[in-house]
Structure formats: structure tokens, C-alpha cells
Design a protein around this motif. Structure first.
Motif, mmCIF file in Angstrom:
data_model
loop_
_atom_site.group_PDB
_atom_site.id
_atom_site.type_symbol
_atom_site.label_atom_id
_atom_site.label_comp_id
_atom_site.label_asym_id
_atom_site.label_seq_id
_atom_site.Cartn_x
_atom_site.Cartn_y
_atom_site.Cartn_z
ATOM 1 N N ARG A 73 -50.304 -57.630 -25.125
ATOM 2 C CA ARG A 73 -50.546 -56.586 -24.129
ATOM 3 C C ARG A 73 -49.627 -55.392 -24.419
ATOM 4 O O ARG A 73 -48.692 -55.514 -25.218
ATOM 5 N N PRO A 74 -49.878 -54.266 -23.777
ATOM 6 C CA PRO A 74 -49.073 -53.072 -24.040
ATOM 7 C C PRO A 74 -47.601 -53.315 -23.729
ATOM 8 O O PRO A 74 -47.269 -54.117 -22.846
ATOM 9 N N ASN A 75 -46.747 -52.648 -24.482
ATOM 10 C CA ASN A 75 -45.310 -52.607 -24.197
ATOM 11 C C ASN A 75 -44.499 -53.829 -24.581
ATOM 12 O O ASN A 75 -43.304 -53.877 -24.295
ATOM 13 N N VAL A 76 -45.137 -54.814 -25.213
ATOM 14 C CA VAL A 76 -44.351 -55.983 -25.623
ATOM 15 C C VAL A 76 -43.583 -55.697 -26.914
ATOM 16 O O VAL A 76 -42.653 -56.428 -27.261
ATOM 17 N N GLY A 77 -43.999 -54.641 -27.623
ATOM 18 C CA GLY A 77 -43.280 -54.269 -28.850
ATOM 19 C C GLY A 77 -44.105 -54.429 -30.113
ATOM 20 O O GLY A 77 -43.555 -54.609 -31.197
ATOM 21 N N LYS A 78 -45.431 -54.319 -29.968
ATOM 22 C CA LYS A 78 -46.283 -54.504 -31.152
ATOM 23 C C LYS A 78 -46.035 -53.436 -32.211
ATOM 24 O O LYS A 78 -45.903 -53.745 -33.388
ATOM 25 N N SER A 79 -45.991 -52.193 -31.785
ATOM 26 C CA SER A 79 -45.818 -51.172 -32.823
ATOM 27 C C SER A 79 -44.391 -51.201 -33.366
ATOM 28 O O SER A 79 -44.175 -50.921 -34.547
ATOM 29 N N SER A 80 -43.426 -51.601 -32.533
ATOM 30 C CA SER A 80 -42.058 -51.762 -33.057
ATOM 31 C C SER A 80 -42.027 -52.857 -34.119
ATOM 32 O O SER A 80 -41.390 -52.716 -35.161
ATOM 33 N N LEU A 81 -42.744 -53.943 -33.840
ATOM 34 C CA LEU A 81 -42.775 -55.049 -34.803
ATOM 35 C C LEU A 81 -43.453 -54.604 -36.101
ATOM 36 O O LEU A 81 -42.972 -54.902 -37.205
ATOM 37 N N THR A 102 -37.734 -62.671 -32.045
ATOM 38 C CA THR A 102 -37.404 -61.419 -32.735
ATOM 39 C C THR A 102 -36.759 -60.432 -31.773
ATOM 40 O O THR A 102 -36.954 -60.504 -30.564
ATOM 41 N N SER A 103 -35.995 -59.557 -32.375
ATOM 42 C CA SER A 103 -35.561 -58.366 -31.657
ATOM 43 C C SER A 103 -35.848 -57.187 -32.567
ATOM 44 O O SER A 103 -35.224 -57.044 -33.627
ATOM 45 N N CYS A 104 -36.803 -56.408 -32.172
ATOM 46 C CA CYS A 104 -37.137 -55.253 -33.003
ATOM 47 C C CYS A 104 -36.022 -54.219 -32.930
ATOM 48 O O CYS A 104 -35.772 -53.494 -33.883
ATOM 49 N N VAL A 105 -35.367 -54.170 -31.803
ATOM 50 C CA VAL A 105 -34.272 -53.224 -31.658
ATOM 51 C C VAL A 105 -33.122 -53.592 -32.601
ATOM 52 O O VAL A 105 -32.559 -52.741 -33.288
ATOM 53 N N GLN A 106 -32.772 -54.877 -32.659
ATOM 54 C CA GLN A 106 -31.655 -55.321 -33.504
ATOM 55 C C GLN A 106 -32.103 -55.634 -34.938
ATOM 56 O O GLN A 106 -31.270 -56.015 -35.758
ATOM 57 N N VAL A 164 -41.869 -64.112 -29.770
ATOM 58 C CA VAL A 164 -41.204 -63.718 -28.531
ATOM 59 C C VAL A 164 -40.226 -62.601 -28.894
ATOM 60 O O VAL A 164 -39.223 -62.826 -29.570
ATOM 61 N N ASN A 165 -40.588 -61.406 -28.480
ATOM 62 C CA ASN A 165 -39.816 -60.224 -28.881
ATOM 63 C C ASN A 165 -38.840 -59.808 -27.770
ATOM 64 O O ASN A 165 -38.918 -60.303 -26.651
ATOM 65 N N LYS A 166 -37.976 -58.894 -28.113
ATOM 66 C CA LYS A 166 -36.943 -58.354 -27.225
ATOM 67 C C LYS A 166 -35.863 -59.407 -26.919
ATOM 68 O O LYS A 166 -35.242 -59.378 -25.863
ATOM 69 N N VAL A 167 -35.702 -60.363 -27.864
ATOM 70 C CA VAL A 167 -34.601 -61.310 -27.730
ATOM 71 C C VAL A 167 -33.372 -60.648 -28.358
ATOM 72 O O VAL A 167 -32.986 -60.939 -29.486
ATOM 73 N N ASP A 168 -32.803 -59.705 -27.637
ATOM 74 C CA ASP A 168 -31.692 -58.931 -28.184
ATOM 75 C C ASP A 168 -30.389 -59.722 -28.159
ATOM 76 O O ASP A 168 -29.447 -59.416 -28.872
ATOM 77 N N ASN A 169 -30.317 -60.732 -27.301
ATOM 78 C CA ASN A 169 -29.168 -61.647 -27.359
ATOM 79 C C ASN A 169 -29.626 -63.038 -26.931
ATOM 80 O O ASN A 169 -30.741 -63.214 -26.432
ATOM 81 N N ALA A 216 -39.811 -61.307 -24.085
ATOM 82 C CA ALA A 216 -38.862 -62.272 -23.531
ATOM 83 C C ALA A 216 -38.316 -61.806 -22.189
ATOM 84 O O ALA A 216 -37.921 -62.614 -21.355
ATOM 85 N N ARG A 217 -38.295 -60.501 -21.982
ATOM 86 C CA ARG A 217 -37.646 -59.993 -20.760
ATOM 87 C C ARG A 217 -38.518 -60.140 -19.529
ATOM 88 O O ARG A 217 -38.015 -60.288 -18.427
ATOM 89 N N THR A 218 -39.825 -60.076 -19.759
ATOM 90 C CA THR A 218 -40.713 -60.203 -18.594
ATOM 91 C C THR A 218 -41.221 -61.625 -18.439
ATOM 92 O O THR A 218 -41.755 -61.981 -17.401
HETATM 93 P P1 GDP Z 1 -46.501 -51.910 -27.862
HETATM 94 O O1 GDP Z 1 -47.115 -51.159 -26.746
HETATM 95 O O2 GDP Z 1 -46.747 -53.387 -27.725
HETATM 96 O O3 GDP Z 1 -46.875 -51.395 -29.225
HETATM 97 O O4 GDP Z 1 -44.916 -51.767 -27.693
HETATM 98 P P2 GDP Z 1 -43.875 -50.757 -28.378
HETATM 99 O O5 GDP Z 1 -43.543 -51.184 -29.742
HETATM 100 O O6 GDP Z 1 -44.342 -49.355 -28.160
HETATM 101 O O7 GDP Z 1 -42.578 -51.047 -27.486
HETATM 102 C C1 GDP Z 1 -42.593 -50.890 -26.079
HETATM 103 C C2 GDP Z 1 -41.163 -50.660 -25.593
HETATM 104 O O8 GDP Z 1 -40.370 -51.816 -25.833
HETATM 105 C C3 GDP Z 1 -40.474 -49.520 -26.328
HETATM 106 O O9 GDP Z 1 -39.712 -48.798 -25.402
HETATM 107 C C4 GDP Z 1 -39.592 -50.228 -27.338
HETATM 108 O O10 GDP Z 1 -38.457 -49.479 -27.655
HETATM 109 C C5 GDP Z 1 -39.225 -51.486 -26.595
HETATM 110 N N1 GDP Z 1 -38.907 -52.578 -27.508
HETATM 111 C C6 GDP Z 1 -39.620 -52.999 -28.567
HETATM 112 N N2 GDP Z 1 -39.020 -54.043 -29.174
HETATM 113 C C7 GDP Z 1 -37.856 -54.276 -28.477
HETATM 114 C C8 GDP Z 1 -36.795 -55.222 -28.606
HETATM 115 O O11 GDP Z 1 -36.759 -56.072 -29.513
HETATM 116 N N3 GDP Z 1 -35.822 -55.182 -27.663
HETATM 117 C C9 GDP Z 1 -35.813 -54.264 -26.661
HETATM 118 N N4 GDP Z 1 -34.825 -54.293 -25.814
HETATM 119 N N5 GDP Z 1 -36.795 -53.352 -26.522
HETATM 120 C C10 GDP Z 1 -37.821 -53.351 -27.407
#
Ligand code: GDP
Ligand code: GDP
Length: 439
Positions: A13-21, A147-151, A121-126, A95-97
Motif C-alpha cells: 500500500r502507499p507510504n510503506v516505502g516501496k519507492s525507497s526500497l 529492512t530500513s531504507c533510511v539506514q 518489513v520496512n522502516k525497521v530503523d532500530n 513496521a511502524r504501523t
Molecule cells: P511508497 O509510497 O510505498 O513508495 O513509499 P515511499 O518510498 O515514498 O516512502 C514513504 C515514506 O516513508 C517516505 O517519507 C519515506 O522517507 C519513508 N520511509 C521509507 N523507508 C523508510 C524507513 O526505512 N524508515 C523510515 N523511518 N522511513 C522510511
């Protein structure tokens, strides 16, 4: 996109971090990232090389997601398409939601699929988030990858797992072009055997001439511009007298037989004769079999030409073989050799179109435009809703459209879709198929 590379699709779904991944995978693997033609957002698919394996990663996100109830529909369509197209699916959750209803909407579909599904499971920053992981195991998918795309954590491990799991592909498809199999078909006396003899005279690099699959078939191999061609079922052609008195039905039978064995059908017409019923029958068969084709108008040397001749012929062919409007035409003379090698060049161009795979994001961008310009008309008070399109096959290019009431899409609307796909992506000389699936 090259064919033969397995596709790995990212869904969620939107905002989980697909494009970041997607960006992390591309960045860690030094992938070649392609800007999808006609798409304003860049970075939709990338050719990834990892541990001697290669695959294409596709970010299926970036759909126009409507607010409200439409969301579940759209995510489901996206997942259906990913399952149809991809060899492996990365299902991304946050992971956060934790698990959200929109995640659950697709889990059943993923579980039912026989494709490998990775739960990312993304956004596992710690590590704090890992401890809350029990609910992800409860989804009944494979063990989660963290995964943590941020880290930039967990991406390399993910890539390792992907290439371990991907099905083996035919790597040779990349290195050497496959032999392009050509059938040269047409009525008796149009000049098929003369064309072959002319080709053999022009091309010095004849590899061999060997028996085909049937008793009396002979296949000839020719190398042109370093590409191996095989002209199938040439029996009787080089000893021309043998087939000149063939019965009409035998001509069509023979054509059918050789078209079946080939990728490209070269339909030869005689410039001095009108298009006949047999030509139409063969053209029809070429299309039904989903083969690419080239039209050769032979004996061009016998035509007195002025500047109206070419358009006049083009119009006459359009009128008489309307179903082959997308097929390139070569005006040739086996006698003089004019444009004879052009037949092979054109066949190769057509073959490439026949093998083309268009990335999903570009297709969906087009579908959105088309839908907005002309929504499918209502049929019996139900309006088809076309949600998602993906190319599921090449040779011939075959598309699958997901949506509601899709069984009600009528022929004129399908022609609009097919013509628009051609306008955007070419596909010269190849038939296009569209299938529909309710979702
Ligand atoms: P998409 O809509 O699934 O493609 O999601 P995006 O890649 O655009 O990411 C949605 C939001 O989640 C953005 O603000 C990202 O910066 C944030 N985000 C993505 N990956 C991570 C992560 O590993 N950790 C944290 N804390 N935020 C993340
Ligand atoms: P097939 O039955 O389709 O294999 O046709 P053939 O190659 O046997 O040709 C039939 C007749 O047309 C022969 O007399 C050829 O010499 C003649 N022919 C073939 N191609 C050409 C061409 O390009 N120009 C002219 N003027 N005659 C041709």
C-alpha cells in the motif's frame, strides 16, 4: 526491457516505502535505472546485476490511487498484475504501523500464489521494531525480511535472498540472438523460390541447408548482419517447377504448415496481380497464429512507376488486407535483387518488436490517459472499469487488463486500446493480444 530477465515486482500500500526500497536496491547493486518512456515520474524499473545474476526490479507503485474504497481495489489489481508478470514478489509492509486492513486485502492473494513472495518489513530503523514482529509472522507468508531504507539496512541480504530464489533463466537469450525463423509464403508463381535464390546469391555466409521436421521440408540457414535466420520449409521452392501446379488448398495448407514452425511470416504478393482469396486466407491465418509478418510486393521491376504508384499500392493493400494494416511492406524484385536483403532487415526489426516487453508503469501511465480521454462505454448499464494493465507475454505481445466488468469491453474499445498501444510503443508487424481478468 530485455526479455528473458526475470522480473521482481514491489507491491504494497502507499507510504510503506516501496519507492525507497526500489531506490536502495538500485543504488546498492549499481543497477541501470531506466526512465520509462512517456512517464513523468522517473525510476520505474531497473536492471539489477547481483552475484552473477540479473533481474529487473519493477516498482509497481505510483498508481493513481483514488481515495476511499477504491484503494483496496487498486492495490488488489496491482497485486494481481504483479503476480501475473513477476517471477518473485516483494510485499512491503511498514513496521511502524503494523498490519493495516489494506495489507490484509492482498495477503490472501499472495498466499494463494505459487510464486515466491517475500514479506519485507520496512522502516525497521532500530531493533525495537523487531520485537513487535509476531504479528508479521501471523500473516502466514514466509519469514519476514527486515529492512530500513533510511539506514540502508537489510538491502544486501534481501538481494542475496532474491537471487538465491529466482528461477534459472535462459542466459543465452541475452548473449546471442536466437535464430529468427522465417516462413516465406504466398501463392504459386509470386516469386518465393526466386526470392530465396536471390537471397542465397546475396548472402555469402550460408551456414547449412538441412532437413526440416517433416519428410520433405528443407530449412535453409542464412546469416545476415551477424543474425542467423532460418527459412523454414523451402522444399520445392528451389526446384520451382515442383509446386507451380499446386492446388489452391494445397498452397494454403503448405503455408499454414510453415507459418506454424516460424516466428515471422513473409507473405509474398505479386505486384502484377490483384490480392486473391488465398492471400487473404493466409493473412488471416498468420494473425490467428499470433505470428509477426512482413509483406513483400514482388516483381516490382514489372511495374511502370510514377510518383503515384507507391501510394496507390499502399492504399490497395490497405483496402484488400485490412487486417494487416500494421505490417511493414517491402517492394522488391527477386529478378533484379532490388530490396531483397531489405526483407531480412525488416524481418529482424519486426522480430525485435515481437519480442518487446513494455514495463508495467509505462503501460499504466498510458491506460490512465486513455481511460481519461475515453472511458469505456456503458454496456447494459454497467461500465467497465479498467484498473491495471501488464504485459504477460511476448511473441506475440500479450497484455492482461484487470478491472471491473471487463468482460463487457467491446471490440471498438479494444481496437482503440490496441491502436493506442501501437502508437505509443510501436509493435510494427506484430499482432497484439489483450486478455481481461476481473478484479
Ligand atoms: P511508497 O509510497 O510505498 O513508495 O513509499 P515511499 O518510498 O515514498 O516512502 C514513504 C515514506 O516513508 C517516505 O517519507 C519515506 O522517507 C519513508 N520511509 C521509507 N523507508 C523508510 C524507513 O526505512 N524508515 C523510515 N523511518 N522511513 C522510511
Ligand atoms: P514461386 O512459385 O512463388 O516459388 O515463384 P517462382 O520463384 O517460381 O517465380 C515464378 C515466376 O515469376 C518465374 O518465372 C520467375 O522468373 C518470375 N519472377 C519471380 N520473381 C520475379 C521478379 O521479381 N520479377 C520478375 N519480372 N519476374 C519474377
Amino acid at each position: 526491457m530485455e526479455t528473458g530477465r526475470p522480473i521482481v515486482a514491489i507491491v504494497g500500500r502507499p507510504n510503506v516505502g516501496k519507492s525507497s526500497l526500489f531506490n536502495r536496491i538500485a543504488g546498492n547493486s549499481h543497477a541501470v535505472v531506466h526512465d520509462t518512456p512517456g512517464v513523468t515520474r522517473d525510476r520505474n524499473y531497473a536492471d539489477v546485476e547481483w552475484e552473477d545474476r540479473s533481474f529487473t526490479i519493477v516498482d509497481t507503485g505510483g498508481l493513481d490511487i483514488d481515495p476511499g474504497d477504491q484503494l483496496i481495489d487498486n492495490v488488489q489489481s496491482q497485486v494481481n498484475a504483479a503476480l501475473a508478470e513477476a517471477s518473485l514478489v516483494l510485499f512491503v509492509v511498514d513496521a511502524r504501523t503494523g498490519i493495516m486492513p489494506h495489507d490484509m486485502a492482498v495477503v490472501d492473494k499472495l498466499r494463494a500464489s505459487d510464486k515466491p513472495i517475500f514479506l519485507v518489513v520496512n522502516k525497521v530503523d532500530n531493533d525495537r521494531f523487531r520485537n513487535e514482529a509476531a504479528e508479521f509472522y501471523a500473516l502466514g507468508l514466509a519469514e519476514p525480511l527486515w529492512t530500513s531504507c533510511v539506514q540502508n539496512d537489510g538491502i544486501r541480504e534481501l538481494l542475496d535472498r532474491v537471487v538465491e530464489t529466482l528461477p534459472e533463466t535462459d542466459e543465452t537469450a541475452h548473449d546471442a540472438p536466437a535464430t529468427v525463423k522465417i516462413a516465406i509464403v504466398g501463392r504459386p508463381n509470386v516469386g518465393k523460390s526466386s526470392l530465396i535464390n536471390s537471397l542465397l546469391g546475396e548472402e555469402r555466409l550460408i551456414v547449412d541447408e538441412r532437413p526440416g521436421t517433416t519428410r520433405d521440408a528443407v530449412n535453409i540457414r542464412i546469416v545476415h548482419d551477424n543474425i542467423p535466420f532460418e527459412v523454414v520449409d523451402t522444399a520445392g521452392m528451389r526446384r520451382k517447377s515442383a509446386i507451380n501446379d499446386e492446388l489452391e488448398s494445397a498452397t494454403v495448407q503448405r503455408a499454414i504448415h510453415s507459418i506454424r514452425q516460424s516466428d515471422i511470416a513473409v507473405l509474398v504478393l505479386d505486384a502484377t496481380q490483384d490480392v486473391a482469396q488465398q492471400d487473404k486466407a493466409i493473412a488471416h491465418f498468420i494473425q490467428r497464429q499470433g505470428k509477426a509478418s512482413v509483406l513483400v510486393i514482388n516483381k516490382w521491376d514489372l511495374i511502370d512507376k510514377d510518383n503515384t504508384t507507391h501510394p496507390t499500392f499502399m492504399h490497395a493493400i490497405d483496402a484488400q488486407l485490412p487486417q494487416l494494416g500494421y505490417v511493414p511492406r517491402v517492394f522488391a524484385s527477386a529478378l533484379s535483387g532490388q530490396r531483397v536483403t531489405q526483407i531480412l532487415t525488416t524481418a529482424l526489426e519486426v522480430y525485435r518488436e515481437y519480442c518487446t516487453h513494455i514495463p508495467t508503469p509505462a503501460l499504466n501511465e498510458l491506460l490512465t490517459e486513455l481511460r481519461n480521454a475515453h472511458p469505456p462505454p456503458r454496456v447494459k448499464s454497467a461500465r467497465p472499469a479498467l484498473k491495471y494493465i501488464t504485459q504477460v507475454e511476448t511473441k506475440p505481445p500479450t497484455f492482461l487488463i484487470f478491472g471491473r466488468n471487463v468482460h463487457r469491453v467491446q471490440q471498438p474499445y479494444e481496437s482503440y486500446l490496441v491502436n493506442s498501444i501501437r502508437k505509443e510503443f510501436g509493435f510494427h508487424g506484430t499482432p497484439i493480444r489483450i486478455f481481461y481478468r476481473r478484479s
